[in-house]
Enzyme design. Structure first.
Site, mmCIF file in Angstrom:
data_model
loop_
_atom_site.group_PDB
_atom_site.id
_atom_site.type_symbol
_atom_site.label_atom_id
_atom_site.label_comp_id
_atom_site.label_asym_id
_atom_site.label_seq_id
_atom_site.Cartn_x
_atom_site.Cartn_y
_atom_site.Cartn_z
ATOM 1 N N GLU A 161 8.039 3.162 4.691
ATOM 2 C CA GLU A 161 6.737 2.982 3.876
ATOM 3 C C GLU A 161 5.799 2.518 4.979
ATOM 4 O O GLU A 161 4.823 1.728 4.602
ATOM 5 C CB GLU A 161 6.839 2.260 2.690
ATOM 6 C CG GLU A 161 7.802 3.049 1.452
ATOM 7 C CD GLU A 161 7.642 2.303 0.134
ATOM 8 O OE1 GLU A 161 7.501 2.787 -0.798
ATOM 9 O OE2 GLU A 161 7.832 1.018 0.200
ATOM 10 N N ASP A 214 14.237 5.241 -6.377
ATOM 11 C CA ASP A 214 13.453 3.900 -6.413
ATOM 12 C C ASP A 214 13.400 3.158 -7.826
ATOM 13 O O ASP A 214 12.047 3.405 -8.392
ATOM 14 C CB ASP A 214 12.052 4.046 -5.966
ATOM 15 C CG ASP A 214 11.047 2.964 -5.634
ATOM 16 O OD1 ASP A 214 11.838 1.900 -5.457
ATOM 17 O OD2 ASP A 214 9.724 2.927 -5.442
ATOM 18 N N GLU A 244 8.762 -2.404 -12.666
ATOM 19 C CA GLU A 244 7.734 -1.545 -12.046
ATOM 20 C C GLU A 244 7.728 -0.228 -12.594
ATOM 21 O O GLU A 244 6.741 0.328 -12.823
ATOM 22 C CB GLU A 244 7.946 -1.433 -10.316
ATOM 23 C CG GLU A 244 7.216 -0.281 -9.703
ATOM 24 C CD GLU A 244 7.754 -0.087 -8.273
ATOM 25 O OE1 GLU A 244 7.144 0.522 -7.534
ATOM 26 O OE2 GLU A 244 8.661 -1.116 -8.054
ATOM 27 N N TRP A 274 5.683 11.601 -2.074
ATOM 28 C CA TRP A 274 4.619 10.712 -2.931
ATOM 29 C C TRP A 274 4.425 11.404 -4.315
ATOM 30 O O TRP A 274 3.800 10.598 -5.065
ATOM 31 C CB TRP A 274 3.471 10.174 -2.265
ATOM 32 C CG TRP A 274 3.981 9.269 -1.169
ATOM 33 C CD1 TRP A 274 5.076 8.676 -0.956
ATOM 34 C CD2 TRP A 274 2.942 8.783 -0.080
ATOM 35 N NE1 TRP A 274 5.042 7.677 0.098
ATOM 36 C CE2 TRP A 274 3.649 7.684 0.594
ATOM 37 C CE3 TRP A 274 1.768 8.995 0.102
ATOM 38 C CZ2 TRP A 274 3.204 7.174 1.867
ATOM 39 C CZ3 TRP A 274 1.091 8.226 1.241
ATOM 40 C CH2 TRP A 274 1.778 7.479 1.894
#
Length: 724
Positions: free
Chosen positions: A310, A384, A412, A562
């Site tokens: 990242e 993720d 998250e 993304w």
């Protein structure tokens, strides 16, 4: 004393009462409420009649203080400790080296099987008298044993029946804080960072001490203080003296401090022109930096490193490997017995292959080349921290390298601190997964605890959900995720049902009419979130950046991986990511036994179906529904499950305080609203591809697809700062 006007006095009383209520939840699972049941109170008073506790040493003094405070709170009595070991002692707390021949003889078998930093809690005969003995080979084992005894008392366990021999199965049990030096917290949903760097080192907040108490009570023994998107300033003397102050607070609780190390620190704070790990000057810089840190903190744990991920700097910037980078730092720490934790969360814009394959492809070829003080930290899944992912294929595929589990405790991708989600169910699902790397039964838990490949350096990390909110975690039930992580890091084979019951009894109530339904609520909560967010193996369809709410339509970001459209690949033909040999062939990274199961949609578990397969909208599921109908019904099921959670919570009202009830009730209303949002937005979008009507029983979206696409949240909490 001058009398206060009645009106002023009234407001004083109101504000005092409000302040007391505001403290609700601060004590976590360590509130040690007074025992009201006479039979239990008497049993523990009998246990506490005559206590011998040798407090020789900093950690043992801490343990004695914890025992005194816990017992006195629960019993409402002032305790008396004996100054010498006597035959009449009802509770004896000593290390193995201080046990007399008689007690040592009775406990020898237990000591022979006792693991490192473990403890023994057992009733033994002393002449005609029975004593409960708490013993260990070391100080920290005593402290762990004290906390366990107090927790057992909170569970109303009969002290006469205690016979426990327990030790941590994992060596490094760690919280990873993603806290920034400006006190923002990346992916933090419970306020600002605990660490008040501006006031440190002189000002020691009581919260630091209470934080340490909470961690040690569940066996956590290491803390990484700063964000993995690291700021090199944390390694400068100005900040190291502040870190030292925190390390001094944590040391009496057996907790070591780690720091995130920015790979480019030799350039940013060292004045060098390169951070090449094979450059001699760079190596010397890290050697000197390690020496400097250990001068401040003699028991410093080591570095946690995020490199070449990242946009973060790393060895690949210099055409070097992860091994080159990790081993360079490991050599600097080796003389001090420090550890490098090197994160395997890597994905590159230059790699056009499936993102789910990248970590495996980059790390597995280097198996056996890392130094013996390097742990490779691997997320539980290959993408993720999704609501559900298959276990990461790296687990079991690197038998010569210690792999450390990385779970995310902060939510998250699971509704932040607004949604009630009991994460130990997720952790348990991953830990129980069979890698088949050494035949059937080669579970992820056995990889993590070192038993599968005979590894001594082992670890489990959890990305912390802790902040400055008065109750630490934002949502009261998010405390259970911190608690549950610690219990599973201590023993990855504990059942989530047991964890839920322990936490509920310590936090809320012992009443069975409260415990059983709320325990069921907790155990089903994670599946509810999967259903209303990412059912049937869908993943990473969250809105961009903040990851708050649905964004399956996002498709215009600079890097393909993304974009949510990269992951669901919905089109007129169907939906899902083909990771079989006809697609990215990510299934080949698993053991052949698993690859065979995953490759066939008929044998692939339906919870992973769209993770591994792109299937037609009319594909028939095992229950006879076509895929479109099954997907829609899962979204509706998730919403209905939240409605059931609300009804269950409403029925609990009489067993808890008004504030406890009201706080969670309001949060459940947010969860229901957002579950409907997820259902409506996703189905409205996917319907543009399927072209099919919603099945009977699924509510129609409240708004148009254009409305859901128009929603923006520029100030959603937990967004990554742009300055790093």
């Amino acid at each position: 004393m001058k009398k206060l006007p009645i009106l002023v006095l009234f407001f004083f009383l109101i504000s005092t009462n409000s302040f007391a209520q505001d403290l609700q939840g601060y004590d976590l699972w360590l509130s040690y409420k007074k025992i009201e049941q006479p039979e239990w109170a008497q049993a523990y008073r009998d246990l506490s009649k005559s206590i011998y506790f040798n407090e020789d040493g900093e950690i043992l003094k801490t343990a004695k203080t914890e025992l005194r405070n816990g017992l006195e709170k629960m019993l409402g009595d002032t305790l008396h400790f004996e100054s010498t070991l006597q035959k009449s002692n009802t509770l004896i707390v000593v290390k193995e080296s201080e046990l007399g021949p008689n007690l040592l003889h009775q406990l020898q078998n237990e000591f022979d099987s006792l693991g490192e930093h473990g403890f023994i809690l057992k009733n033994v005969k002393v002449d005609n008298h029975t004593s409960l003995v708490l013993s260990s080979r070391d100080d920290i084992g005593i402290l762990y044993g004290v906390f366990r005894l107090l927790m057992l008392m909170q569970q109303r366990t009969n002290p006469a029946n205690l016979e426990i021999v327990d030790a941590p199965k994992i060596k490094l049990r760690m919280l990873n804080h993603w806290d920034n030096l400006d006190r923002t917290v990346e992916r933090g949903y419970a306020g600002f960072s605990l660490w008040n760097w501006h006031k440190l080192p002189e000002y020691i907040d009581q919260r630091y001490i209470d934080y340490a108490r909470a961690n040690t009570s569940i066996g956590i023994n290491a803390v990484s203080l700063t964000n993995v998107n690291a700021n090199a300033l944390i390694l400068t003397p100005m900040y190291l003296e502040k870190v030292k102050a925190l390390a001094d607070v944590f040391r009496p609780y057996g907790i070591k401090v780690f720091l995130t190390a920015r790979f480019s620190a030799p350039i940013e704070i060292g004045g060098l022109e390169t951070a090449d790990p094979l450059n001699v000057e760079v190596q010397q810089w890290w050697n000197h930096k390690a020496d400097e840190i250990y001068n401040y903190i003699p028991d410093f744990g080591g570095f946690l490193v995020k490199a070449n991920s990242e946009g973060q700097p790393g060895p690949q910037n210099y055409d070097r490997t992860h091994v080159d980078g990790a081993n360079m730092m490991a050599k600097a720490l080796k003389p001090h017995h420090g550890v490098v934790i090197w994160r395997a969360f890597v994905y590159s814009e230059h790699d056009a292959d499936d993102r789910a394959k990248q970590a495996f492809s980059e790390f597995v070829p280097y198996d056996g080349l890392f130094m013996d003080n390097v742990l490779v930290q691997v997320k539980n899944g290959a993408i993720d921290f999704q609501p559900r992912e298959p276990f990461h294929p790296m687990f079991g595929a690197m038998p010569k390298t210690p792999l450390m589990m990385e779970f995310q405790i902060t939510q998250e991708y699971l509704g932040f601190s607004s949604h009630l989600v009991f994460l130990p169910k997720l952790f348990e699902e991953v830990l129980n997964s069979d890698t088949y790397r050494k035949g059937k039964g080669s579970t992820v838990a056995k990889v993590i605890d070192g038993s599968l490949n005979d590894k001594k350096l082992t670890g489990m990390a959890g990305v912390a959900n802790i902040g400055s909110d008065i109750n630490w975690t934002g949502h009261p039930f998010a405390q259970a995720n911190w608690y549950g992580f610690g219990r599973l890091a201590w023993d990855p084979y504990i059942k989530s049902e047991a964890i839920a019951e322990e936490w509920l009894k310590a936090t809320y109530s012992h009443h069975s009419k409260f415990i059983e339904p709320i325990k069921d609520l907790m155990l089903t909560s994670r599946e509810a979130v999967v259903n209303y967010m990412n059912p049937l193996g869908l993943h990473h369809i969250f809105d961009t950046g903040h990851h708050y709410g649905p964004g399956p339509w996002v498709s215009e970001l600079n890097r393909p991986e993304w974009n949510p459209t990269y992951y669901h690949q919905a089109d007129k033909e169907g939906i899902g990511f083909d990771r079989t040999p006809t697609g990215s062939n990510a299934t080949a990274q698993y053991a052949p036994e698993l690859a065979k199961i995953f490759n066939d949609p008929k044998t692939c578990p339906e919870k992973y179906l769209l993770w591994f397969h792109h299937l037609p909208w009319d594909y028939e599921l095992k229950n006879g529904h076509m895929l479109w109908d099954g997907l829609a019904l899962k979204y509706q099921e998730g919403v209905d499950q939240v409605k059931d959670m609300i009804h269950t919570w409403e029925a609990s009202k009489n067993y808890i305080t008004t504030q406890q009830y009201t706080e969670v009730r309001m949060l459940l209303e947010i969860q229901l609203k957002e579950a409907k949002w997820w259902r409506d937005a996703c189905l409205a979008y996917f319907q543009t591809f399927s072209g099919k009507e919603l099945p009977l029983g699924v509510e129609k979206p409240e708004h148009s697809l254009e409305y859901y696409k128009s929603l923006k949240f520029p100030f959603a909490p937990g967004i990554r700062p742009r300055w790093d």
